[in-house]
Enzyme design. Structure first.
Site, PDB file in Angstrom:
ATOM      1  N   CYS A   1      33.960  58.031  -4.543  1.00 54.00           N
ATOM      2  CA  CYS A   1      32.899  57.881  -5.549  1.00 54.00           C
ATOM      3  C   CYS A   1      31.510  57.700  -4.936  1.00 54.00           C
ATOM      4  O   CYS A   1      30.504  57.844  -5.628  1.00 54.00           O
ATOM      5  CB  CYS A   1      33.210  56.706  -6.471  1.00 54.00           C
ATOM      6  SG  CYS A   1      34.790  56.854  -7.282  1.00 54.00           S
TER       7      CYS A   1
ATOM      8  N   HIS B   1      26.640  53.796 -10.013  1.00 57.40           N
ATOM      9  CA  HIS B   1      27.934  54.454 -10.230  1.00 57.40           C
ATOM     10  C   HIS B   1      28.548  53.915 -11.525  1.00 57.40           C
ATOM     11  O   HIS B   1      28.614  52.703 -11.739  1.00 57.40           O
ATOM     12  CB  HIS B   1      28.848  54.169  -9.033  1.00 57.40           C
ATOM     13  CG  HIS B   1      30.243  54.693  -9.190  1.00 57.40           C
ATOM     14  ND1 HIS B   1      30.521  55.927  -9.727  1.00 57.40           N
ATOM     15  CD2 HIS B   1      31.448  54.142  -8.871  1.00 57.40           C
ATOM     16  CE1 HIS B   1      31.829  56.109  -9.736  1.00 57.40           C
ATOM     17  NE2 HIS B   1      32.424  55.046  -9.233  1.00 57.40           N
TER      18      HIS B   1
ATOM     19  N   ASN C   1      34.611  57.318 -15.687  1.00 57.28           N
ATOM     20  CA  ASN C   1      34.307  57.397 -14.262  1.00 57.28           C
ATOM     21  C   ASN C   1      34.624  58.807 -13.748  1.00 57.28           C
ATOM     22  O   ASN C   1      35.786  59.186 -13.648  1.00 57.28           O
ATOM     23  CB  ASN C   1      35.143  56.337 -13.524  1.00 57.28           C
ATOM     24  CG  ASN C   1      34.892  56.335 -12.023  1.00 57.28           C
ATOM     25  OD1 ASN C   1      34.252  57.228 -11.492  1.00 57.28           O
ATOM     26  ND2 ASN C   1      35.414  55.319 -11.344  1.00 57.28           N
TER      27      ASN C   1
HETATM   28  O1  UT7 Z   1      35.477  54.182  -8.682  1.00 56.89           O
HETATM   29  C1  UT7 Z   1      36.416  53.160  -8.410  1.00 56.89           C
HETATM   30  C2  UT7 Z   1      37.552  53.272  -9.385  1.00 56.89           C
HETATM   31  N1  UT7 Z   1      38.153  52.086  -9.864  1.00 56.89           N
HETATM   32  C3  UT7 Z   1      37.520  51.066 -10.516  1.00 56.89           C
HETATM   33  O2  UT7 Z   1      36.339  51.006 -10.660  1.00 56.89           O
HETATM   34  C4  UT7 Z   1      38.423  49.979 -11.100  1.00 56.89           C
HETATM   35  C5  UT7 Z   1      37.801  48.591 -11.071  1.00 56.89           C
HETATM   36  N2  UT7 Z   1      38.591  47.694 -11.843  1.00 56.89           N
HETATM   37  C6  UT7 Z   1      38.489  47.616 -13.202  1.00 56.89           C
HETATM   38  O3  UT7 Z   1      37.656  48.304 -13.772  1.00 56.89           O
HETATM   39  C7  UT7 Z   1      39.383  46.638 -13.952  1.00 56.89           C
HETATM   40  O4  UT7 Z   1      40.087  45.853 -13.012  1.00 56.89           O
HETATM   41  C8  UT7 Z   1      40.372  47.357 -14.920  1.00 56.89           C
HETATM   42  C9  UT7 Z   1      39.603  47.962 -16.075  1.00 56.89           C
HETATM   43  C10 UT7 Z   1      41.157  48.418 -14.174  1.00 56.89           C
HETATM   44  C11 UT7 Z   1      41.352  46.333 -15.497  1.00 56.89           C
HETATM   45  O5  UT7 Z   1      40.636  45.292 -16.147  1.00 56.89           O
HETATM   46  P1  UT7 Z   1      41.041  43.777 -15.880  1.00 56.89           P
HETATM   47  O6  UT7 Z   1      40.165  42.946 -16.718  1.00 56.89           O
HETATM   48  O7  UT7 Z   1      40.995  43.554 -14.386  1.00 56.89           O
HETATM   49  O8  UT7 Z   1      42.500  43.706 -16.470  1.00 56.89           O
HETATM   50  P2  UT7 Z   1      43.842  43.290 -15.738  1.00 56.89           P
HETATM   51  O9  UT7 Z   1      44.226  44.302 -14.696  1.00 56.89           O
HETATM   52  O10 UT7 Z   1      43.718  41.859 -15.301  1.00 56.89           O
HETATM   53  O11 UT7 Z   1      44.863  43.361 -16.937  1.00 56.89           O
HETATM   54  C12 UT7 Z   1      44.808  42.441 -18.036  1.00 56.89           C
HETATM   55  C13 UT7 Z   1      45.861  42.834 -19.044  1.00 56.89           C
HETATM   56  C14 UT7 Z   1      47.241  43.100 -18.432  1.00 56.89           C
HETATM   57  O12 UT7 Z   1      48.210  42.617 -19.325  1.00 56.89           O
HETATM   58  P3  UT7 Z   1      48.928  41.208 -19.080  1.00 56.89           P
HETATM   59  O13 UT7 Z   1      49.589  41.314 -17.728  1.00 56.89           O
HETATM   60  O14 UT7 Z   1      47.842  40.193 -19.115  1.00 56.89           O
HETATM   61  O15 UT7 Z   1      49.888  41.125 -20.219  1.00 56.89           O
HETATM   62  C15 UT7 Z   1      47.300  44.603 -18.364  1.00 56.89           C
HETATM   63  O16 UT7 Z   1      48.637  45.085 -18.421  1.00 56.89           O
HETATM   64  O17 UT7 Z   1      45.467  44.050 -19.690  1.00 56.89           O
HETATM   65  C16 UT7 Z   1      46.565  44.977 -19.629  1.00 56.89           C
HETATM   66  N3  UT7 Z   1      46.042  46.327 -19.626  1.00 56.89           N
HETATM   67  C17 UT7 Z   1      45.799  47.021 -20.742  1.00 56.89           C
HETATM   68  N4  UT7 Z   1      45.969  46.719 -22.039  1.00 56.89           N
HETATM   69  C18 UT7 Z   1      45.625  47.651 -22.943  1.00 56.89           C
HETATM   70  C19 UT7 Z   1      45.687  47.085 -18.543  1.00 56.89           C
HETATM   71  N5  UT7 Z   1      45.219  48.274 -18.968  1.00 56.89           N
HETATM   72  C20 UT7 Z   1      45.270  48.269 -20.319  1.00 56.89           C
HETATM   73  C21 UT7 Z   1      44.944  49.199 -21.316  1.00 56.89           C
HETATM   74  N6  UT7 Z   1      45.122  48.856 -22.609  1.00 56.89           N
HETATM   75  N7  UT7 Z   1      44.429  50.418 -21.016  1.00 56.89           N
END
Ligand code: UT7
Length: 317
Positions: free
Chosen positions: A108, A242, A272
């Site tokens: 990226c 970004h 993204n």
């Molecule tokens: O260019 C680089 C590319 N990558 C990035 O920029 C990614 C950077 N990271 C992020 O943007 C965030 O970490 C995410 C958006 C990927 C995830 O957000 P988060 O606030 O860190 O959520 P999390 O991983 O802590 O997940 C919280 C909950 C989980 O459920 P439980 O375990 O609490 O029951 C996930 O399973 O949210 C759940 N979850 C979803 N729920 C509904 C994860 N994805 C989804 C979804 N819809 N799409």
């Protein structure tokens, strides 16, 4: 160097969060509140080469140059249909330009890396104009059954034409070898002698690790380019960052203590698109007349590697 033209291109298919609810255990509310993304564009009938060519032609038209005026082509791309030749070789013929070209894969952060290469080439070689094309299809890298990943990405292309000038005020690139948080491998052809297992699968990402690395390294890069250029955050007119997650952009904004109006976003529309996010956003700002001559832009990106880069560029198109 100086940017004299911008262009962008998007797949025709708009995929809303509601459409994802049809096959994923997710919701529009979760995706918007955790990422800022409302929809993304995904390749369906068109090819990545089509998008790359369209965005490049628009950038050349915007710059007022023709194919014969381009002396070098740099393409930033993580993956495309061809292993070889490079995407730059594939599109060079379609664009009708006759010059050396190569691809870079800095994930990226690719646009910032390409700007630095272009700046050095313009300073050391006898070149008039360099075309930079960032063309990416992360939608083809992710697992569409993994709700934590696939909702984040979109496909697209953004391009700029640069020429000699004095607009780059400071640039910093940084790479720290950290493969675990974000990687993808593809299996190569077997040989009769191969004794190891190969991995072929979708992108693997630890979202929280990437999030933390993104915020800390971007803040570090931004501090360093501001200090290098002897410019304060108040003097920056726009932070063109970004577009990976609105919460990452907000965290960087809080650190900089600058007004929200200085942080243009379009992640809601495109998600993204890897290295294409910054040139796509730049093109939008340019075409909407939101960039004034003399404006100071701070651009910053992060990606797999872990690669990061930031620069301060004066707008003088
Ligand atoms: O260019 C680089 C590319 N990558 C990035 O920029 C990614 C950077 N990271 C992020 O943007 C965030 O970490 C995410 C958006 C990927 C995830 O957000 P988060 O606030 O860190 O959520 P999390 O991983 O802590 O997940 C919280 C909950 C989980 O459920 P439980 O375990 O609490 O029951 C996930 O399973 O949210 C759940 N979850 C979803 N729920 C509904 C994860 N994805 C989804 C979804 N819809 N799409």
């Amino acid at each position: 160097m100086r940017i004299i033209g911008t262009g962008s291109a998007h797949p025709s298919l708009v995929v809303t969060n509601k459409m994802l609810e049809n096959f994923l255990d997710t919701s529009d509310e979760w995706i918007v509140s955790r990422t800022g993304i409302e929809q993304r564009r995904l390749i369906s009938s068109e090819s990545l080469e089509d998008l790359a060519v369209e965005s490049a032609l628009k950038a050349m038209e915007n710059a007022g140059v023709v194919p014969d005026d381009i002396d070098f082509l740099i393409v930033s791309n993580v993956c495309n249909d061809y292993v070889t030749p490079s995407l730059s070789c594939v599109i060079q013929g379609e664009l009708g330009i006759k010059c050396p070209c190569f691809d870079i894969n800095c994930a990226c952060s690719g646009f910032i890396y390409a700007l630095d290469i272009a700046e050095s080439f313009l300073a050391t070689k006898d070149l008039r104009n360099i075309l930079i094309v960032c063309a990416e299809q992360p939608g083809r890298m992710v697992d569409w059954k993994d709700r934590a990943q696939c909702v984040l990405f979109g496909d697209g292309a953004g391009s700029v034409v640069v020429t000699k000038g004095d607009d780059m005020k400071a640039i910093r690139l940084n790479t720290v070898s950290k493969v675990d948080p974000l990687w993808q491998k593809r299996a190569m052809q077997p040989t009769p002698f191969l004794r190891k297992e190969e991995h072929d699968g979708p992108l693997v990402m630890n979202g929280q690790d990437v999030f933390k690395l993104a915020v800390s390294s971007s803040i570090d890069d931004i501090e360093k380019v501001l200090s290098k250029a002897n410019i304060s955050a108040e003097d920056i007119d726009l932070f063109v960052l970004h577009q990976a997650n609105i919460r990452i952009i907000d965290a960087i904004r809080h650190f900089s203590k600058q007004d929200k109006s200085k942080f243009p976003v379009n992640i809601n529309k495109y998600g993204n698109t890897s290295s294409a996010t910054i040139p796509i956003l730049l093109d939008e700002l340019n075409r909407e007349g939101k960039l004034k001559n003399g404006d100071l832009l701070l651009m910053s990106a992060f990606g797999a590697g872990f690669t990061t880069g930031a620069c301060i560029l004066r707008w003088s198109k």
